[in-house]
Design a protein around this motif. Structure first.
Motif, PDB file in Angstrom:
ATOM      1  N   ARG A 159       1.139  -1.179  -0.088  1.00  0.00           N
ATOM      2  CA  ARG A 159       0.036  -0.153  -0.338  1.00  0.00           C
ATOM      3  C   ARG A 159       0.736   1.307   0.068  1.00  0.00           C
ATOM      4  NH1 ARG A 159      -4.360   2.132   4.273  1.00  0.00           N
ATOM      5  NH2 ARG A 159      -5.127   3.690   3.365  1.00  0.00           N
ATOM      6  N   ALA A 183      -9.250   6.759   9.792  1.00  0.00           N
ATOM      7  CA  ALA A 183      -7.687   6.952   9.827  1.00  0.00           C
ATOM      8  C   ALA A 183      -7.177   7.895   9.578  1.00  0.00           C
ATOM      9  CB  ALA A 183      -6.236   5.639   8.856  1.00  0.00           C
ATOM     10  N   LYS A 197     -13.201   7.238   5.129  1.00  0.00           N
ATOM     11  CA  LYS A 197     -13.993   6.028   5.277  1.00  0.00           C
ATOM     12  C   LYS A 197     -13.271   4.525   6.105  1.00  0.00           C
ATOM     13  CE  LYS A 197     -15.821   1.649   2.649  1.00  0.00           C
ATOM     14  NZ  LYS A 197     -15.098   0.693   2.964  1.00  0.00           N
ATOM     15  N   ASP A 198     -12.398   4.163   6.046  1.00  0.00           N
ATOM     16  CA  ASP A 198     -11.396   3.249   7.167  1.00  0.00           C
ATOM     17  C   ASP A 198     -11.044   4.129   8.880  1.00  0.00           C
ATOM     18  OD1 ASP A 198     -10.986   2.048   5.409  1.00  0.00           O
ATOM     19  OD2 ASP A 198      -8.901   2.176   4.954  1.00  0.00           O
ATOM     20  N   LEU A 211     -11.266   7.007   0.596  1.00  0.00           N
ATOM     21  CA  LEU A 211     -10.416   5.306   1.566  1.00  0.00           C
ATOM     22  C   LEU A 211     -10.032   6.176   3.089  1.00  0.00           C
ATOM     23  CD1 LEU A 211      -9.226   2.857  -1.142  1.00  0.00           C
ATOM     24  CD2 LEU A 211     -11.177   2.388   0.112  1.00  0.00           C
ATOM     25  N   ASP A 212      -9.664   7.087   2.603  1.00  0.00           N
ATOM     26  CA  ASP A 212      -8.834   7.321   4.922  1.00  0.00           C
ATOM     27  C   ASP A 212      -9.939   7.271   4.905  1.00  0.00           C
ATOM     28  OD1 ASP A 212      -6.567   8.080   5.768  1.00  0.00           O
ATOM     29  OD2 ASP A 212      -6.839   9.544   6.009  1.00  0.00           O
ATOM     30  N   TRP A 257      -5.670  12.222   4.000  1.00  0.00           N
ATOM     31  CA  TRP A 257      -7.293  12.335   3.522  1.00  0.00           C
ATOM     32  C   TRP A 257      -6.407  13.977   3.445  1.00  0.00           C
ATOM     33  CZ3 TRP A 257      -9.592  16.893   5.072  1.00  0.00           C
ATOM     34  CH2 TRP A 257      -9.824  17.457   6.114  1.00  0.00           C
TER      35      TRP A 257
END
Length: 131
Positions: free
Chosen positions: A10, A129, A126-127, A123-124, A72
């Motif tokens: 990743r 993180a 959503k996770d 994705l950041d 993000w």
């Protein structure tokens, strides 16, 4: 693939996504006169402060993405910068052939980068993180 290798892959993928911005920021920082010439070439003024802003943005946003600290935000910053720069530098519809063909290809490749950065931001967030 082993699950322990996943974070490494990743990070490598994120590094590849940021590679052009790391190279661009470092090149501009090392040869600041060329960075100013680039701003002047595209009619951007004041060239010096804008060159500094681009260097800080390219390197800073890449660092956020690679470290995961506000990933993000770095991804959204590079998405916005890339979209804006694409419309400034790659106005293929105003160019004669054969320049139009190459600029159009590059234009749409840059849109792909924008999509990649938007995906990273999404994705950041959503996770959960983000910091």
């Amino acid at each position: 693939m082993r699950s322990t290798a996943s974070p490494v892959w990743r990070w490598i993928a994120l590094l590849l996504l940021c590679a052009a911005y790391l190279q661009g920021g470092l090149t501009k920082a090392v040869d600041f006169n060329a960075a100013i010439a680039e701003m002047n070439h595209f009619g951007l003024s004041p060239a010096g402060p804008l060159a500094v802003a681009v260097i800080v943005l390219e390197l800073g946003a890449s660092a956020l993405i690679l470290t995961g600290f506000w990933r993000w935000l770095g991804a959204l910053a590079l998405a916005g910068f890339t979209l804006l720069a694409t419309f400034v530098a790659l106005r293929f519809w105003e160019m004669p052939q054969p320049e139009r063909f190459m600029a159009a290809n590059s234009f749409f490749e840059h849109l792909g980068l924008v999509g990649g950065f938007l995906l990273v931001a999404w994705l950041d967030l959503k996770d959960g993180a983000h910091d």
